[in-house]
Design an enzyme around this catalytic site. Structure first.
Site: not given
Ligand code: NI
Length: 206
Positions: A18-19, A68, A72, A109, A162
């Site tokens: 993620d991210d 995503h 965020h 989250y 991540h």
């Molecule tokens: Ni995230």
């Protein structure tokens, strides 16, 4: 995304990141290619806009991508129009960077509710959460991240990591090695869950 894998016969597991994309994503892509492992990347729109070439490489390497949100955001604290805009903008950025569309959304989250579900269902998007949380974001430890991924592994699991954490990128070859020894096959989320995901539905594992 890659060859068909029968996850009712094999011990399949999906690594997800993620991210990103971020400064360490290309190093991770190198490690994944070396291990011949395909994963799934849940991309933040503003990072896609900053590094479109990395997103093109993620897709060219055979990985799956998901959405995503642009900034965020907490979907549970956002108005419907904001959620839709955050997801739309990110989808457009992924499309222009890599020429693909995705119907996979991971709410930041893991925060989702009835309202977010309605917005995503209307867009034909499924919600992909996880069954193994490596806590790599907070532990920032190669050892702890590796341990949590391996301990939590089950056939059909979705593992949360991540790629913006350098310790995570270092842990990945170790995780792959240990899980391969235990007979796991690494697959993308679409391979793990199959093609027919129900819009709006939340998936935690196979
Ligand atoms: Ni995230």
């Amino acid at each position: 995304m890659g060859a068909a894998v029968n996850c009712s016969k094999h011990k399949c597991i999906a690594l997800t990141f993620d991210d990103g994309p971020g400064p360490y994503t290309e190093k991770l892509l190198h490690e994944l290619a070396r291990a011949e492992v395909h994963a799934t990347f849940f991309l933040v729109g503003r990072n896609v806009a900053a590094r479109p070439g990395v997103v093109a490489r993620i897709v060219a390497d055979g990985h799956a991508v998901g959405n995503h949100t642009w900034d965020h955001v907490f979907m549970t604290k956002s108005r419907k129009a904001v959620i839709a805009n955050q997801v739309d903008r990110t989808a457009a950025a992924i499309g222009s960077a890599a020429g693909v569309t995705t119907t996979l959304v991971r709410p930041p989250y893991g925060a989702t509710d009835k309202r977010a579900r309605a917005v995503l269902a209307a867009r034909n998007d499924a919600q992909i959460l996880w069954s193994v949380d490596t806590q790599d974001w907070s532990n920032r430890s190669v050892k702890k991240t590796t341990k949590r991924a391996v301990k939590g592994a089950r056939p059909g699991a979705i593992v949360l990591m991540h790629d913006i954490r350098p310790t995570t990128v270092k842990a990945v070859p170790k995780i792959i090695k240990k899980l391969t020894k235990r007979g796991y096959t690494f697959v993308t989320v679409p391979q793990l869950l199959g093609g027919d995901l129900r819009p709006g539905t939340v998936y935690y594992s196979r």
